[in-house]
Design an enzyme around this catalytic site. Structure first.
Site, short mmCIF file in Angstrom:
data_model
loop_
_atom_site.label_atom_id
_atom_site.label_comp_id
_atom_site.label_asym_id
_atom_site.label_seq_id
_atom_site.Cartn_x
_atom_site.Cartn_y
_atom_site.Cartn_z
N GLY A 23 44.27 12.67 35.97
CA GLY A 23 43.99 11.55 36.86
C GLY A 23 43.57 12.00 38.24
N ARG A 27 44.06 17.97 40.79
CA ARG A 27 44.52 18.65 39.58
C ARG A 27 43.33 19.18 38.80
NH1 ARG A 27 48.17 15.01 36.19
NH2 ARG A 27 49.40 15.08 38.11
N ARG A 46 32.43 10.07 45.01
CA ARG A 46 33.69 9.46 45.43
C ARG A 46 34.85 10.45 45.39
NH1 ARG A 46 33.85 3.14 43.55
NH2 ARG A 46 31.63 2.70 43.83
N ARG A 90 42.91 13.33 27.75
CA ARG A 90 43.62 13.00 28.99
C ARG A 90 44.82 13.91 29.13
NH1 ARG A 90 46.36 10.64 32.82
NH2 ARG A 90 48.40 9.71 32.42
N SER A 93 50.59 12.70 33.74
CA SER A 93 52.04 12.57 33.82
C SER A 93 52.47 11.24 33.20
CB SER A 93 52.50 12.65 35.28
OG SER A 93 51.86 11.63 36.05
N ASP A 210 58.96 12.05 35.37
CA ASP A 210 60.15 11.32 35.81
C ASP A 210 60.72 10.58 34.61
OD1 ASP A 210 59.07 8.22 36.11
OD2 ASP A 210 57.52 9.70 36.59
N ARG A 224 53.53 17.91 40.44
CA ARG A 224 52.68 17.27 39.44
C ARG A 224 51.29 17.90 39.45
NH1 ARG A 224 54.00 10.92 38.99
NH2 ARG A 224 56.18 10.97 39.63
#
Length: 247
Positions: A23, A27, A46, A90, A93, A210, A224
Protein backbone atom coordinates in the site's frame (compact mmCIF):
# COMPACT_ATOMS: atom_id res chain seq x y z
CA UNK A 1 -7.37 3.97 -22.84
CA UNK A 2 -4.09 5.36 -24.16
CA UNK A 3 -0.79 4.63 -22.44
CA UNK A 4 0.37 6.32 -20.26
CA UNK A 5 -2.87 6.26 -18.26
CA UNK A 6 -4.01 9.12 -15.98
CA UNK A 7 -2.37 7.37 -13.01
CA UNK A 8 0.65 5.56 -14.46
CA UNK A 9 3.28 7.41 -16.47
CA UNK A 10 5.07 4.45 -18.04
CA UNK A 11 5.31 2.43 -21.22
CA UNK A 12 3.76 -1.02 -21.41
CA UNK A 13 7.16 -2.70 -21.53
CA UNK A 14 8.24 -0.96 -18.31
CA UNK A 15 6.22 -3.43 -16.23
CA UNK A 16 7.07 -7.04 -15.45
CA UNK A 17 4.39 -9.73 -15.75
CA UNK A 18 4.24 -9.97 -11.95
CA UNK A 19 3.70 -6.86 -9.84
CA UNK A 20 4.03 -6.74 -6.06
CA UNK A 21 1.71 -4.12 -4.55
CA UNK A 22 2.31 -2.80 -1.05
CA UNK A 23 0.00 0.00 0.00
CA UNK A 24 2.75 2.40 1.02
CA UNK A 25 4.98 4.04 -1.66
CA UNK A 26 7.85 4.09 0.84
CA UNK A 27 7.50 0.34 1.28
CA UNK A 28 7.66 -0.09 -2.50
CA UNK A 29 10.86 1.97 -2.52
CA UNK A 30 12.30 -0.10 0.36
CA UNK A 31 11.57 -3.39 -1.39
CA UNK A 32 13.07 -2.20 -4.68
CA UNK A 33 16.24 -0.88 -3.05
CA UNK A 34 16.65 -3.86 -0.70
CA UNK A 35 15.81 -6.82 -2.88
CA UNK A 36 15.76 -5.99 -6.59
CA UNK A 37 18.81 -5.97 -8.84
CA UNK A 38 19.16 -2.79 -10.94
CA UNK A 39 15.76 -1.31 -10.00
CA UNK A 40 14.44 1.47 -12.23
CA UNK A 41 11.74 3.96 -11.21
CA UNK A 42 9.01 3.53 -13.86
CA UNK A 43 6.19 5.49 -12.22
CA UNK A 44 5.93 8.31 -9.72
CA UNK A 45 2.59 9.93 -10.56
CA UNK A 46 1.14 11.36 -7.32
CA UNK A 47 4.12 9.85 -5.52
CA UNK A 48 2.85 6.31 -6.12
CA UNK A 49 6.19 4.75 -6.85
CA UNK A 50 6.68 1.83 -9.21
CA UNK A 51 10.09 0.16 -9.62
CA UNK A 52 11.09 -2.62 -12.01
CA UNK A 53 14.17 -4.77 -11.51
CA UNK A 54 15.02 -8.45 -11.18
CA UNK A 55 14.88 -10.98 -8.35
CA UNK A 56 16.88 -14.17 -8.90
CA UNK A 57 17.10 -13.21 -12.56
CA UNK A 58 13.33 -12.78 -13.01
CA UNK A 59 11.82 -9.36 -13.86
CA UNK A 60 9.59 -8.08 -11.05
CA UNK A 61 7.83 -4.77 -10.56
CA UNK A 62 7.01 -3.32 -7.16
CA UNK A 63 4.40 -0.56 -7.18
CA UNK A 64 2.31 0.98 -4.42
CA UNK A 65 -1.49 0.73 -4.43
CA UNK A 66 -2.43 3.41 -1.92
CA UNK A 67 -5.02 2.71 0.78
CA UNK A 68 -8.41 1.12 0.26
CA UNK A 69 -10.33 -0.68 -2.44
CA UNK A 70 -10.99 2.43 -4.59
CA UNK A 71 -7.23 3.10 -4.83
CA UNK A 72 -6.05 -0.45 -5.54
CA UNK A 73 -9.08 -0.76 -7.82
CA UNK A 74 -7.70 1.98 -10.09
CA UNK A 75 -4.10 0.78 -10.20
CA UNK A 76 -4.80 -2.93 -10.57
CA UNK A 77 -7.43 -2.26 -13.28
CA UNK A 78 -4.93 -0.25 -15.33
CA UNK A 79 -2.14 -2.79 -14.83
CA UNK A 80 -4.31 -5.77 -15.76
CA UNK A 81 -6.15 -4.18 -18.67
CA UNK A 82 -3.69 -1.70 -20.20
CA UNK A 83 -0.21 -2.88 -19.21
CA UNK A 84 -0.57 -6.63 -19.81
CA UNK A 85 0.33 -7.51 -16.22
CA UNK A 86 -0.64 -11.13 -15.49
CA UNK A 87 -0.13 -11.42 -11.73
CA UNK A 88 -0.58 -8.92 -8.91
CA UNK A 89 0.41 -9.89 -5.39
CA UNK A 90 -0.71 -7.52 -2.67
CA UNK A 91 1.75 -7.42 0.22
CA UNK A 92 0.47 -5.45 3.17
CA UNK A 93 -0.49 -5.35 6.80
CA UNK A 94 -3.61 -6.71 8.49
CA UNK A 95 -5.22 -6.70 11.91
CA UNK A 96 -5.76 -10.17 13.37
CA UNK A 97 -9.19 -11.33 14.53
CA UNK A 98 -8.49 -14.90 15.65
CA UNK A 99 -6.93 -15.67 19.04
CA UNK A 100 -4.25 -17.99 17.65
CA UNK A 101 -2.86 -15.42 15.18
CA UNK A 102 0.05 -13.43 16.56
CA UNK A 103 1.93 -10.24 15.71
CA UNK A 104 4.13 -10.69 12.59
CA UNK A 105 2.35 -13.90 11.56
CA UNK A 106 1.69 -14.19 7.83
CA UNK A 107 -1.80 -14.69 6.43
CA UNK A 108 -2.50 -15.63 2.83
CA UNK A 109 -5.97 -14.71 1.67
CA UNK A 110 -7.75 -17.63 0.02
CA UNK A 111 -10.88 -15.47 -0.03
CA UNK A 112 -11.73 -11.85 0.74
CA UNK A 113 -15.03 -10.95 2.35
CA UNK A 114 -15.97 -7.30 2.12
CA UNK A 115 -18.39 -4.63 3.33
CA UNK A 116 -17.57 -2.56 0.24
CA UNK A 117 -20.04 -1.84 -2.55
CA UNK A 118 -17.20 -2.10 -5.11
CA UNK A 119 -18.18 -5.54 -6.38
CA UNK A 120 -21.67 -4.26 -7.22
CA UNK A 121 -20.10 -2.25 -10.04
CA UNK A 122 -19.65 -5.48 -12.02
CA UNK A 123 -23.38 -5.66 -12.75
CA UNK A 124 -24.22 -8.92 -11.00
CA UNK A 125 -27.52 -7.61 -9.62
CA UNK A 126 -28.59 -6.14 -6.30
CA UNK A 127 -29.35 -9.54 -4.76
CA UNK A 128 -26.12 -11.16 -5.93
CA UNK A 129 -23.24 -11.72 -3.50
CA UNK A 130 -19.94 -12.23 -5.30
CA UNK A 131 -17.21 -14.02 -3.34
CA UNK A 132 -13.80 -12.66 -4.42
CA UNK A 133 -11.13 -15.37 -4.15
CA UNK A 134 -7.42 -15.69 -4.86
CA UNK A 135 -5.99 -17.41 -7.91
CA UNK A 136 -5.21 -20.99 -6.88
CA UNK A 137 -1.90 -21.20 -8.74
CA UNK A 138 -0.58 -18.03 -7.07
CA UNK A 139 -1.95 -19.23 -3.73
CA UNK A 140 -0.34 -22.67 -3.95
CA UNK A 141 3.01 -21.24 -5.07
CA UNK A 142 2.97 -18.71 -2.22
CA UNK A 143 2.28 -21.45 0.35
CA UNK A 144 5.11 -23.47 -1.21
CA UNK A 145 7.46 -20.47 -1.00
CA UNK A 146 6.48 -19.82 2.62
CA UNK A 147 7.27 -23.40 3.60
CA UNK A 148 10.64 -23.13 1.85
CA UNK A 149 11.33 -20.21 4.20
CA UNK A 150 10.29 -22.33 7.18
CA UNK A 151 7.00 -20.47 7.61
CA UNK A 152 3.61 -22.11 8.04
CA UNK A 153 1.32 -19.29 6.95
CA UNK A 154 -2.32 -18.99 7.96
CA UNK A 155 -4.47 -19.58 4.86
CA UNK A 156 -8.17 -18.72 4.72
CA UNK A 157 -10.66 -15.88 4.65
CA UNK A 158 -9.91 -12.24 5.37
CA UNK A 159 -12.09 -9.12 5.46
CA UNK A 160 -11.48 -6.17 3.14
CA UNK A 161 -13.13 -3.31 4.97
CA UNK A 162 -13.98 0.11 3.56
CA UNK A 163 -14.04 1.89 6.95
CA UNK A 164 -10.84 2.06 8.98
CA UNK A 165 -12.66 3.75 11.85
CA UNK A 166 -16.22 2.87 12.88
CA UNK A 167 -18.57 4.72 15.25
CA UNK A 168 -18.75 3.23 18.73
CA UNK A 169 -21.04 0.23 18.85
CA UNK A 170 -21.11 -0.29 15.08
CA UNK A 171 -18.12 -2.61 14.61
CA UNK A 172 -18.95 -6.10 13.32
CA UNK A 173 -15.61 -7.62 14.34
CA UNK A 174 -17.23 -10.16 16.67
CA UNK A 175 -19.46 -11.43 13.88
CA UNK A 176 -16.60 -11.70 11.35
CA UNK A 177 -14.48 -13.51 13.95
CA UNK A 178 -17.34 -15.94 14.64
CA UNK A 179 -17.42 -16.77 10.91
CA UNK A 180 -13.73 -17.74 10.97
CA UNK A 181 -12.35 -14.66 9.23
CA UNK A 182 -8.65 -14.44 10.06
CA UNK A 183 -7.85 -10.75 9.78
CA UNK A 184 -8.93 -7.34 8.48
CA UNK A 185 -7.31 -5.24 5.77
CA UNK A 186 -8.64 -2.83 3.12
CA UNK A 187 -7.70 -3.89 -0.42
CA UNK A 188 -7.81 -7.58 -1.34
CA UNK A 189 -11.48 -7.94 -2.36
CA UNK A 190 -11.22 -5.15 -4.94
CA UNK A 191 -8.00 -6.61 -6.34
CA UNK A 192 -9.55 -10.09 -6.58
CA UNK A 193 -12.67 -8.76 -8.32
CA UNK A 194 -10.57 -6.87 -10.89
CA UNK A 195 -8.47 -9.97 -11.55
CA UNK A 196 -11.56 -12.11 -12.07
CA UNK A 197 -13.02 -9.62 -14.54
CA UNK A 198 -9.75 -9.38 -16.48
CA UNK A 199 -9.10 -13.15 -16.33
CA UNK A 200 -5.81 -12.48 -14.56
CA UNK A 201 -4.29 -13.71 -11.28
CA UNK A 202 -4.28 -12.03 -7.87
CA UNK A 203 -3.23 -12.87 -4.34
CA UNK A 204 -2.94 -11.03 -1.02
CA UNK A 205 -0.18 -11.89 1.44
CA UNK A 206 -0.34 -9.90 4.68
CA UNK A 207 1.76 -9.60 7.81
CA UNK A 208 -0.12 -9.11 11.06
CA UNK A 209 0.71 -5.61 12.29
CA UNK A 210 -1.80 -5.47 15.14
CA UNK A 211 -4.47 -7.54 16.86
CA UNK A 212 -8.03 -6.24 17.01
CA UNK A 213 -8.64 -7.89 20.40
CA UNK A 214 -5.18 -7.26 21.86
CA UNK A 215 -4.55 -3.53 21.39
CA UNK A 216 -1.17 -3.77 23.12
CA UNK A 217 0.04 -5.77 20.09
CA UNK A 218 0.85 -3.08 17.56
CA UNK A 219 3.73 -2.24 15.19
CA UNK A 220 4.86 1.30 14.50
CA UNK A 221 4.68 2.90 11.05
CA UNK A 222 8.45 2.52 10.71
CA UNK A 223 8.29 -1.19 11.58
CA UNK A 224 5.49 -1.71 9.05
CA UNK A 225 7.55 0.00 6.34
CA UNK A 226 10.71 -2.03 6.68
CA UNK A 227 10.34 -5.10 8.91
CA UNK A 228 8.01 -7.29 6.84
CA UNK A 229 10.91 -8.94 5.05
CA UNK A 230 9.59 -12.52 5.29
CA UNK A 231 6.38 -11.54 3.50
CA UNK A 232 8.36 -9.65 0.87
CA UNK A 233 10.66 -12.59 0.16
CA UNK A 234 7.72 -15.01 -0.06
CA UNK A 235 6.04 -12.74 -2.63
CA UNK A 236 9.26 -12.33 -4.62
CA UNK A 237 9.87 -16.09 -4.66
CA UNK A 238 6.27 -16.61 -5.76
CA UNK A 239 7.00 -14.33 -8.74
CA UNK A 240 9.97 -16.55 -9.62
CA UNK A 241 7.83 -19.68 -9.40
CA UNK A 242 5.22 -18.12 -11.69
CA UNK A 243 7.93 -17.24 -14.24
CA UNK A 244 9.13 -20.84 -14.18
CA UNK A 245 5.61 -22.01 -15.10
CA UNK A 246 5.72 -19.90 -18.25
CA UNK A 247 8.99 -21.32 -19.52
Amino acid sequence: MPIPTPHINAKKEDFAKTVLMPGDPLRAKFIAETFLTDPVLVNNVRGVQGHTGTWKGVPVTVMASGMGIPSIGIYSWELFNFYDVDNIIRIGSAGALQDDIKLRDIVIAQGACTNSSYVKSFGLGELATYAPIADFTLLSKAVEAAREHGIEAHVGNILSSDPFYTPEGHSKNDEWKRMGVMAVEMEAAGLYANAAYAHKRALAICTISDHIYRPEDNLSAEERQSSFTQMMEIALDTAVKMAELDK
